[in-house]
Design a protein around this motif. Structure first.
Motif, PDB file in Angstrom:
ATOM      1  N   ARG A  66      49.797 -62.996  -4.484  1.00 17.38           N
ATOM      2  CA  ARG A  66      49.391 -61.741  -5.127  1.00 17.38           C
ATOM      3  C   ARG A  66      49.800 -61.700  -6.598  1.00 17.38           C
ATOM      4  O   ARG A  66      49.260 -60.918  -7.368  1.00 17.38           O
ATOM      5  N   ASP A  78      46.833 -46.079   1.416  1.00 14.69           N
ATOM      6  CA  ASP A  78      47.284 -47.413   1.784  1.00 14.69           C
ATOM      7  C   ASP A  78      47.149 -47.644   3.298  1.00 14.69           C
ATOM      8  O   ASP A  78      47.575 -46.782   4.087  1.00 14.69           O
ATOM      9  N   ASP A 133      58.597 -53.868  -2.303  1.00 14.12           N
ATOM     10  CA  ASP A 133      57.180 -54.238  -2.266  1.00 14.12           C
ATOM     11  C   ASP A 133      56.438 -53.501  -3.389  1.00 14.12           C
ATOM     12  O   ASP A 133      55.402 -52.886  -3.172  1.00 14.12           O
ATOM     13  N   HIS A 177      45.368 -55.659  -6.962  1.00 15.01           N
ATOM     14  CA  HIS A 177      46.734 -56.166  -7.134  1.00 15.01           C
ATOM     15  C   HIS A 177      47.191 -57.063  -5.985  1.00 15.01           C
ATOM     16  O   HIS A 177      48.276 -57.629  -6.042  1.00 15.01           O
ATOM     17  N   ASP A 178      46.400 -57.142  -4.914  1.00 12.70           N
ATOM     18  CA  ASP A 178      46.766 -57.980  -3.765  1.00 12.70           C
ATOM     19  C   ASP A 178      45.947 -59.266  -3.689  1.00 12.70           C
ATOM     20  O   ASP A 178      46.162 -60.072  -2.787  1.00 12.70           O
TER      21      ASP A 178
HETATM   22  C1  NOJ Z   1      48.488 -52.642   0.844  1.00 13.02           C
HETATM   23  C2  NOJ Z   1      48.937 -52.662  -0.573  1.00 13.02           C
HETATM   24  O1  NOJ Z   1      47.832 -52.771  -1.418  1.00 13.02           O
HETATM   25  C3  NOJ Z   1      49.915 -53.797  -0.698  1.00 13.02           C
HETATM   26  O2  NOJ Z   1      50.243 -54.074  -2.036  1.00 13.02           O
HETATM   27  C4  NOJ Z   1      51.132 -53.469   0.123  1.00 13.02           C
HETATM   28  O3  NOJ Z   1      52.006 -54.564   0.130  1.00 13.02           O
HETATM   29  C5  NOJ Z   1      50.766 -53.132   1.564  1.00 13.02           C
HETATM   30  N1  NOJ Z   1      49.612 -52.306   1.674  1.00 13.02           N
HETATM   31  C6  NOJ Z   1      51.902 -52.434   2.245  1.00 13.02           C
HETATM   32  O4  NOJ Z   1      52.036 -51.128   1.781  1.00 13.02           O
END
Ligand code: NOJ
Length: 544
Positions: free
Chosen positions: A400, A199, A60, A314-315
């Motif tokens: 994303r 996070d 991830d 980034h999401d």
């Molecule tokens: C939020 C982060 O911004 C995202 O990129 C990630 O996949 C999830 N938390 C899990 O850590």
């Protein structure tokens, strides 16, 4: 409201793997961030938020950490990271690290031990449950998979993961886990960093008793559970209070009332938060809803806690594509959105590339995409029997990867990002949209951002001023004031692809005005503001 340096800052987010590649492996790296620090500094930002670069198998993109004390090869090594910190500080900026403590990688030695046997001393460091009637312990869904539970044959139990199977959740009820995390936080803070972006920090406490829920698809039961504030207060007590830092929590599913429990200045938990009422819950631009969200959060936190302002990261799909116009009015729209984010109450965040108006992307095939959230969802839906092309199409707008394509530095091959093959394709529009072009054009989105940031440095009103929406029900116009110590700024935004008529509210009629900034070049200060036909995506700020 108390004055604090972090409230007065502008944050620039560096998603390093897509920033700049110096060794030709196709991934951006820390050396690349160092090389481009002068570029970031030129913008005038104060703080860099660096996405996770710890050791990680990278399922991830770094949010699955296998060693909190190491730097992953793709990014570089600890010596380079230290040089980066030093170079950031040398330029008068600060560095905050993205830290993931809700979960680790399943390759973290803690999890390897924990899963080795039921009586391993680290068994309780993660969340293990017996099967219920031969199945998952409950009906909870995870962010990336149909169940939060993954079966482990060897020990005949399930472990919990709020995200991918490769991201087991830590058990925060375990004192040793908390101690290990606090020690690790001290390790980074002692190196001299200036804070953390934490996070999904509101996910640490799990719903007591792990009951089945009525609507598993609405996964808000994963966050804001009883006990969360005890953990955060302990974290503050044990770690944060010992340093002059900034902490920003990523806090999905939160209302202003609950938000205040995290960032209230009398709470000793976090400094500020990202709520997701816009980025997660407002798929397309919705003016009335956006205004309502802003007013509610302003009233909820005003004088008591600090909000954050962002429309992408980034999401989330790039803002000009998702909430603006990435076509005919790309430049105007990018500037309008920037005007808004930098003048609404809260700390403004710039996601790399936003400052040149980068757009979302559309690749031809699922193979071109890398996002684990998208890939898992695609697989899940196709396995249900849905048409693959239809599923693919449905995922394009919000994947994303829209925001993860490499920074477009110039119009050379691979946009000047790498000499190798980039880990994800560059956006084909790099020939028109790139940093080199932006830096050579005084009217570019880049210089507009620079001006907004400079304004913030010289006008406390942008930080501490009161906020008032004057445009309530208007569909296209967003008009609001920020006022502070006798000064009033009027922000006028025509967030539409068409012209709109603006009529100056009476209260300003007899006042002298000064034009602070506008995104169309030909606006003159002396022009009357009584009744104006605003052009598509026109933005102006006046001082009264
Ligand atoms: C939020 C982060 O911004 C995202 O990129 C990630 O996949 C999830 N938390 C899990 O850590």
């Amino acid at each position: 409201m108390n004055k604090k340096w972090w409230k007065e800052s502008v944050v620039y987010q560096v998603y390093w793997r897509s920033f700049y590649d110096t060794d030709g492996d196709g991934y951006g790296d820390l050396e690349g961030v160092i090389e481009k620090l002068d570029y970031i500094k030129e913008l005038g930002v104060d703080i860099i938020w660096l996405n996770p670069c710890y050791e990680s198998p990278d399922f991830d993109n770094g949010y699955d950490i296998s060693d909190y004390y190491g730097i992953m090869d793709k990014a570089g090594d600890m010596a380079t990271w230290e040089r980066l910190l030093n170079e950031v500080h040398k330029r008068g900026m600060k560095l905050i690290m993205d830290l993931v403590v809700n979960h680790t990688s399943n390759q973290h030695p803690w999890f390897v031990e924990s899963s080795s046997s039921k009586d391993n001393p680290k068994r309780d460091w993660y969340i293990w449950k017996d099967p219920k009637n031969g199945k998952e312990p409950n009906n909870w869904r995870s962010y990336f998979t149909p169940s939060v539970w993954e079966y482990d044959q060897k020990t005949d139990q399930y472990y919990m993961h709020s995200f991918a199977v490769e991201q087991p959740d830590l058990n925060w009820e375990n004192v040793e886990v908390r101690k290990a995390i606090y020690d690790m936080m001290h390790f980074w803070l002692k190196k001299g960093i200036d804070g953390f972006r934490l996070d999904v920090i509101n996910l640490l406490a799990k719903l007591k008793g792990f009951p089945d829920v009525e609507n598993p698809m609405n996964i808000n039961y994963l966050g804001n559970n009883e006990g969360i504030h005890d953990y955060l207060q302990e974290m503050h007590q044990e770690v944060f209070r010992h340093y002059d830092i900034m902490t920003v929590g990523e806090i999905p599913f939160v209302t202003p009332e609950d938000g205040l429990l995290y960032v209230g200045e009398d709470r000793d938990e976090l400094h500020t938060l990202f709520h997701f009422e816009v980025a997660d819950d407002m798929p397309r631009w919705d003016m009335k809803r956006f205004k309502e969200i802003q007013t509610r959060w302003y009233e909820g936190l005003n004088g008591k806690g600090t909000n954050s302002q962002f429309l992408n990261n980034h999401d989330h799909t790039r803002q000009v594509t998702r909430y603006g116009n990435d076509n005919e009015y790309r430049v105007e729209s990018a500037k309008l959105l920037a005007t808004m984010i930098h003048t609404l109450p809260g700390i403004p965040y710039i996601y790399q590339g936003e400052e040149i108006g980068m757009t979302g992307v559309r690749f031809d095939s699922i193979e071109d995409y890398k996002d684990i959230a998208m890939k898992n969802k695609y697989k899940e839906e196709v396995e249900k029997g849905r048409d693959p092309q239809e599923v693919f199409e449905s995922l394009l707008m919000l994947t994303r990867d829209n925001s993860r394509t490499p920074i477009q530095w110039d119009d050379s091959p691979q946009a000047g990002f790498t000499t190798g093959t980039p880990w994800i394709n560059v956006n084909p529009n790099y020939k028109e949209i790139n940093v080199k072009q932006a830096l050579s054009d005084p009217k570019s989105v880049f210089y507009y951002y620079k001006k907004l940031i400079e304004l913030r440095k010289n006008n406390e009103l942008m930080i501490y001023g009161n906020y008032k929406d004057l445009s309530f029900d208007e569909e296209s116009l967003y008009v609001y004031t920020r006022s502070h110590e006798g000064k009033i700024w009027l922000v006028i935004l025509n967030h539409a692809n068409h012209k709109s008529e603006f009529i100056l509210p009476e209260q300003f009629n007899d006042h002298e005005k000064a034009l602070i900034i506008s995104n169309y070049e030909d606006v003159r200060e002396q022009d009357s503001l009584k009744k104006v036909i605003l052009r598509p995506h026109e933005a102006r700020i006046y001082q009264f």
